[in-house]
Design a protein around this motif. Structure first.
Motif, PDB file in Angstrom:
ATOM      1  N   THR A   1      -0.527  -2.143 -10.684  1.00 23.79           N
ATOM      2  CA  THR A   1      -1.899  -2.039 -10.202  1.00 23.79           C
ATOM      3  C   THR A   1      -2.846  -2.635 -11.240  1.00 23.79           C
ATOM      4  O   THR A   1      -2.450  -2.900 -12.378  1.00 23.79           O
TER       5      THR A   1
ATOM      6  N   GLU B   1      -4.830   6.423  -1.061  1.00 23.96           N
ATOM      7  CA  GLU B   1      -4.092   5.177  -0.889  1.00 23.96           C
ATOM      8  C   GLU B   1      -4.073   4.437  -2.216  1.00 23.96           C
ATOM      9  O   GLU B   1      -5.082   4.364  -2.916  1.00 23.96           O
TER      10      GLU B   1
ATOM     11  N   ALA C   1       0.574  -4.779   2.103  1.00 28.53           N
ATOM     12  CA  ALA C   1      -0.889  -4.797   2.030  1.00 28.53           C
ATOM     13  C   ALA C   1      -1.443  -5.919   2.894  1.00 28.53           C
ATOM     14  O   ALA C   1      -0.778  -6.914   3.132  1.00 28.53           O
TER      15      ALA C   1
ATOM     16  N   ARG D   1       0.851  -1.188   0.000  1.00 31.86           N
ATOM     17  CA  ARG D   1       0.000   0.000   0.000  1.00 31.86           C
ATOM     18  C   ARG D   1       0.883   1.233   0.000  1.00 31.86           C
ATOM     19  O   ARG D   1       1.881   1.285   0.726  1.00 31.86           O
TER      20      ARG D   1
ATOM     21  N   ARG E   1      -2.819   0.677  -4.081  1.00 32.95           N
ATOM     22  CA  ARG E   1      -2.440  -0.703  -3.806  1.00 32.95           C
ATOM     23  C   ARG E   1      -1.934  -1.357  -5.080  1.00 32.95           C
ATOM     24  O   ARG E   1      -2.396  -1.050  -6.186  1.00 32.95           O
TER      25      ARG E   1
END
Length: 266
Positions: free
Chosen positions: A249, A231, A266, A224, A233
């Motif tokens: 991503t 945010e 994460a 993250r 990820r």
């Protein structure tokens, strides 16, 4: 205070620096507020030496994102050095990563196992934080570009130390049966910085990228990226030629530049 406390000593550092002693202007003190703040305001030596301010204890040490670097006498090595780069050098692209690589190589030279680098500025041992880096570009009327490089390394944390940090912290005393004292360690780090900054100034971070990647703590892992507003990820895909973090991503690969962001699993 650590019962084995060894105060910083200029003669001992210069002896350990050997032939490189003349490359540095050493200022060693028992205490100051922040070595980065103090060194940023100090006049530059006129002989081309690299200014270095190291203290046994900082009373207002600073980290990234406004964090405080906690300090106890004999518990850590905290110092700053000011490096000047020629006009056209790639500063600041990847500079904090080069500093982290220098610290990692010194630790491995000493025999520390499990050394990892967390983008952009932390040195971990098996996932626990041992050292941090704060790089600030120096303002003022100087030729070329100058950067103040602040480094803090946990040497021997006292039992009462309470340092909130994701993943925990570790000190050098837990990594080595006979860890070096602060004077020897300071000389080793300055020597390695001198060598790597020579490569960086001439060829950029790209010349050191592979060495950094070998120690990437989050390589291929889901992470993250957190900043003040959002945010992101994705999977950590390493770093780019300029030191930017690469994140895979669902929308594709994105570049995250060094800034006020936090990288976490994460």
């Amino acid at each position: 205070m650590n019962s084995d406390f060894e105060a910083l000593d200029r003669a001992r550092v210069e002896q350990a620096l050997a032939g490189l002693a003349g490359a540095f202007a050493l200022d060693l003190r028992p205490e100051c507020d922040s070595t980065n703040t103090q060194l940023s305001a100090a006049p530059l030596p006129q002989d081309g030496r690299v200014p270095v301010l190291a203290v046994d204890r900082q009373t207002a040490g600073r980290g990234r994102r406004g964090r405080v670097w906690q300090s106890w006498p004999g518990a850590s090595l905290t110092f700053s050095s000011l490096w000047q780069f020629a006009p056209g050098a790639p500063v600041p692209a990847g500079l904090s990563l080069v500093v982290g690589l220098a610290l990692a190589q010194v630790l491995e030279q000493l025999g520390v196992a499990g050394v990892q680098l967390k983008w952009p500025n932390d040195v971990l041992i098996h996932g626990r934080k041992l050292a941090g880096v704060l790089v600030e570009l120096s303002s003022g009327q100087r030729r070329g570009i100058a950067a103040v490089v602040g480094i803090g390394i946990n040497l021997h944390l006292p039992p009462e130390a309470d340092i909130p940090h994701e993943g925990g912290v570790i000190d050098l005393a837990a990594c080595l049966d006979v860890p070096p004292g602060p004077n020897e360690l300071l000389a080793l780090i300055l020597t390695r910085l001198h060598g790597l900054f020579g490569v960086y100034g001439a060829a950029g971070f790209g010349a050191l990228r592979a060495a950094w990647e070998e120690r990437n703590a989050f390589a291929g892992l889901p992470v993250r990226i957190i900043d003040e507003t959002r945010e992101q990820r994705g999977n950590c895909a390493g770093v780019d030629e300029d030191g930017a973090l690469l994140l895979d991503t669902p929308e594709g690969r994105v570049r995250v530049l060094s800034g006020e962001v936090s990288l976490r699993l994460a």
